[in-house]
Design a protein around this motif. Structure first.
Motif: not given
Ligand code: PMV
Length: 281
Positions: A199-228
């Motif tokens: 989770x933390x690694x992904x947040x850091x990579x997002x802050x570098x600007x290398x993740x698209x908004x659709x991928x971020x949305x998918x990752x948030x869905x996975x986090x909301x159901x208890x995964x990462x």
């Protein structure tokens, strides 16, 4: 010695932590996967077969460079000199990507799990890990082939480094901390939560600007159901971001989620063998 009919294969890879930061001399933890690229040599012709998705962060271009370098070495000498193969593959990667860290070709050559660090252009250090503890089951989702090349993604981060040097340095340092936690987990020295690390690694990579908004949305869905989940490799900003590593304590929940959403979930074997001769014909 001239070898003619043979087949040689090299594995793809995942980056557990450290992508992008590794280009700037920070460590990365990488592992070879059970998807391979095979070069078949017959009657002085090469044929290539690959199970590694192209341009999606699984190291397909490095596996190709490694398998080709190995085929050249094998034809001439009848053996595989890993150091030579790795150096030759690095040169090929440089022609392709400009300024690669060399992590991809090194893991594809040596296999297993590697702690990798590029100190300078000619000093690229790595250590093969004899891991004491396996990771829990990690799955892969393919968000699709990014529109951008690895080189373009590396350039995005370089521009950010020029614009916001302090911020990017701080981000790389935090990524290094995560990479070290992964190392300590694998060596059985500490017991960090894999979910939190992803989770933390992904947040850091997002802050570098290398993740698209659709991928971020998918990752948030996975986090909301208890995964990462985290991207692995260069990522992608416009639409797709390549492969995403996914972890959930309860695998069934993950399977239900991907089934319901029509997403392919791949189980992947890690810590696999590096470049090898499959056989002669
Ligand atoms: O997406 P890939 O498999 O090309 O991985 C690139 C990893 C980077 O750290 C972004 C670049 C590099 O050279 O290490």
């Amino acid at each position: 010695m001239i070898k003619k009919g043979f087949s040689i294969s090299a594995p793809g890879k995942i980056i557990l932590s450290g992508e992008h930061a590794v280009v700037y001399g920070y460590p990365a933890l990488v592992s070879a996967v059970n998807k391979r690229l095979t070069v078949i040599s017959q009657n002085s012709r090469f044929e290539i077969n690959s199970e590694i998705p192209i341009g999606s962060g699984m190291g397909s271009s490095a596996a190709c460079a490694v398998a080709k370098s190995a085929a050249k070495t094998y034809m001439k000498t009848g053996g595989l000199n890993l150091e030579k193969i790795n150096n030759l593959a690095y040169k090929m990667e440089k022609r392709h990507h400009g300024n690669p860290s060399g992590a991809d070709n090194t893991i594809s050559t040596y296999g297993g799990y590697l702690w990798y660090r590029k100190e300078s252009e000619s000093v690229r250090l790595f250590s093969s890990l004899r891991i004491k503890r396996k990771l829990p089951e990690i799955y892969i989702l393919d968000t699709g082939r990014p529109e951008e090349s690895t080189k373009e993604m590396v350039d995005i981060v370089r521009n950010l480094c020029l614009k916001r040097p302090k911020l990017t340095e701080q981000t790389f340092k935090e990524i290094e901390e995560i990479t070290r936690f992964f190392l300590k987990y694998l060596m059985g020295e500490e017991n960090p939560s894999i979910r939190e690390l992803f989770k933390t690694d992904q947040k850091l990579l997002e802050s570098l600007g290398v993740v698209s908004s659709t991928t971020k949305k998918l990752v948030r869905q996975i986090e909301n159901m208890g995964g990462a989940a985290k991207i692995s490799g260069a990522g992608g900003w416009k639409k797709a971001s390549g492969i995403v590593l996914v972890y959930h304590e309860d695998t069934q929940k993950l399977k239900d989620f991907t089934n319901d959403n029509n997403i392919d979930l791949m189980a992947v074997g890690i810590g696999e063998e590096g470049v090898k001769i499959n056989g002669e014909n």
